[in-house]
Write an enzyme that holds these catalytic residues in place. Sequence first.
Site, mmCIF file in Angstrom:
data_model
loop_
_atom_site.group_PDB
_atom_site.id
_atom_site.type_symbol
_atom_site.label_atom_id
_atom_site.label_comp_id
_atom_site.label_asym_id
_atom_site.label_seq_id
_atom_site.Cartn_x
_atom_site.Cartn_y
_atom_site.Cartn_z
ATOM 1 C CB ILE A 82 -0.954 0.014 1.213
ATOM 2 C CG1 ILE A 82 -1.742 -1.299 1.292
ATOM 3 C CG2 ILE A 82 -1.885 1.218 1.129
ATOM 4 C CD1 ILE A 82 -2.517 -1.640 0.030
ATOM 5 C CE LYS A 83 4.340 5.257 -4.929
ATOM 6 N NZ LYS A 83 4.481 5.305 -6.407
ATOM 7 C CB ILE A 84 0.562 5.718 2.538
ATOM 8 C CG1 ILE A 84 -0.439 4.562 2.559
ATOM 9 C CG2 ILE A 84 0.091 6.872 3.413
ATOM 10 C CD1 ILE A 84 -0.704 3.989 3.930
#
EC number: 2.2.1.2
Length: 217
Positions: A82-84
């Site tokens: 998950i890219k945040i």
Amino acid sequence: MKIFIDTANVEEIRKASELGVLSGVTTNPSLIAKEGRDLKEVVEEICSIVDGPISAEVISLEHEKMIEEGRELSKLHKNIVIKIPMCEEGLKAVSVLSKEGIKTNVTLIFSSMQALLAARAGATYVSPFLGRLDDIGNPGIEVVEQIADMFKIHEIKTEIIAASVRTPMHVLEAAMAGSHIATIPYKVIIQMSKHALTDIGIEKFMKDYEKAFGENK
């Protein structure tokens, strides 16, 4: 140093995968939008091509919604990361998701202090942006070096993904600076494979072979 490809173009990913050099893929909302396809559809297809970490980015800016999106995306495939974005809300989301065993990639890192906060929040990866830092006169590679040194001194397990890579020289600099990974556009991967002397050498070998063993020999 591992090589990821930075694209959401499935054809580019397929071609790069055939080279046998890819260890993962990074995407972002801009890259997904460029393809004009549904995020989940694209991510699932990418996962069927590359057996490695696949970064898919949340689009919310509030931590509770980031967490919700992250949980849903993580269900698509075991390799989803998950890219945040790096911000206060992002750190809150990373902290929760990491405790749930969901891998995260904190993006839009422009300083070593941002990288430290992301790592301490539990990020699996941090992504410093080389090209964009270069654009404002702040050598991006220096930030990568600082992060790599800091992580080594304090035995931080978070891995560095050199991002915003624009040239083969960026890749070389990232490798020498201690980055664990560079995520690279397809065109730069192809540029890395080429050298004028290689082309000249191949042409000479072919001419020499034809001269010695041509059809009339």
